[in-house]
Write an enzyme that holds these catalytic residues in place. Structure first.
Site, PDB file in Angstrom:
ATOM      1  N   GLU A 145       3.612  -2.617 -13.976  1.00 28.08           N
ATOM      2  CA  GLU A 145       3.152  -3.669 -13.062  1.00 28.08           C
ATOM      3  C   GLU A 145       3.045  -5.014 -13.761  1.00 28.08           C
ATOM      4  OE1 GLU A 145       0.600  -0.735 -10.062  1.00 28.08           O
ATOM      5  OE2 GLU A 145      -0.463  -2.149 -11.371  1.00 28.08           O
ATOM      6  N   HIS A 178       0.559  -2.945  -3.148  1.00 29.41           N
ATOM      7  CA  HIS A 178      -0.344  -1.795  -3.164  1.00 29.41           C
ATOM      8  C   HIS A 178      -0.585  -1.211  -1.771  1.00 29.41           C
ATOM      9  CE1 HIS A 178      -1.060  -3.117  -7.268  1.00 29.41           C
ATOM     10  NE2 HIS A 178      -1.659  -1.975  -7.486  1.00 29.41           N
TER      11      HIS A 178
END
Length: 287
Positions: A145, A178
């Site tokens: 990420e 997310h």
């Protein structure tokens, strides 16, 4: 409208497009495998490790392709990605210490309960590294990420937006990414409304963390700075405020005081402890 203005506008559009592409590519890499197994199943984790690694390899080439030559003339692509040796140790240690201050309350709870002692046990670390879920949460997720959403995406946004706008634009995409957890929650048995509420909460705190992480990257000019903070935050998890009330009164007051003290100190120290000169950060967006 001058030719330079038109070219800058086009470069900005392409930079945003590339950032959105990286966001969707990252999420898509998690679902390219058709399976009914849960996200915590070893087979699912291994497959996602492979597909996410492919995106990690692709991302810097996307960044390099869309970076303007005038930007690359000011700093090479490795500097842009935060892969520098000058200031490396400071970039690894200081943001980690700063993030620990923010978690002073939860750390106090660990000290009072004695759970911190588990870190002194070698078997804890041996067992952790053998647990794919632990490796995913503590290593692969932060590494992938931060590489995609910070190291590879921020240089694209920084050639398009002013620095402190880019700090919030990138994390917004990070937070949206997310939302894919909504499918995992529904697979686990939650109804759509509950799954949406949980995912919205995740979107809010991941966007806030993403802004903090992007700020660390911007100020230090190092990939390792947000990576260290992300690993620590994933280990600590979101603070369980309800747990405070299980402690005796005096301990409860100490914990609450340290929650407030930690947040106050973090706010006060955030700017001075991330001053670019401490990290030999001479990247073009700070000049």
């Amino acid at each position: 409208m001058s030719l330079k203005t038109i070219l800058d506008y086009r470069a900005c559009v392409f930079s945003v497009f590339a950032s959105v592409f990286l966001t969707f590519a990252y999420v898509a890499s998690l679902y390219v495998w058709r399976t009914n197994l849960s996200r915590d199943h070893p087979s699912t984790i291994k497959r996602r490790f492979f597909s996410v690694s492919c995106i990690m390899l692709l991302a810097p080439f996307v960044t390099r392709f869309f970076l303007k030559e005038e930007v690359l003339n000011k700093a090479d692509v490795y500097d842009q990605l935060g892969l520098r040796l000058p200031g490396f140790i400071a970039a690894m240690v200081t943001p980690l210490a700063l993030t620990s201050i923010l978690f002073l309350g939860p750390l106090t709870m660990q000290v009072i309960s004695g759970t911190w002692k588990i870190y002194l046990e070698p078997i804890y670390w041996v067992a952790s590294w053998q647990d794919l879920t632990w490796v995913r949460n503590h290593v692969m997720a932060p590494l992938s990420e931060e590489w995609v959403f910070r190291a590879c995406m921020m240089p694209l946004l920084l050639q398009c937006f002013d620095p402190y706008t880019a700090v919030f634009v990138g994390p917004f995409l990070f937070g949206i990414a997310h939302y894919h957890h909504i499918f995992e929650q529904m697979k686990a048995g939650f109804d759509l409304k509950t799954a949406l509420m949980i995912s919205t909460f995740q979107f809010m705190y991941t966007t806030l963390f993403g802004a903090y992480s992007a700020y660390l990257f911007l100020r230090t000019g190092h990939f390792v700075a947000p990576l260290a903070a992300h690993m620590f935050c994933n280990h600590m998890g979101f603070p369980n405020f309800g747990e405070i009330f299980y402690y005796p009164l005096l301990q409860r007051l100490l914990i609450i005081s340290n929650f407030v003290l930690g947040f106050t100190m973090w706010c006060y120290l955030l700017t001075p402890l991330t001053a670019p000169q401490y990290y030999d950060n001479k990247l073009h967006w700070l000049t």
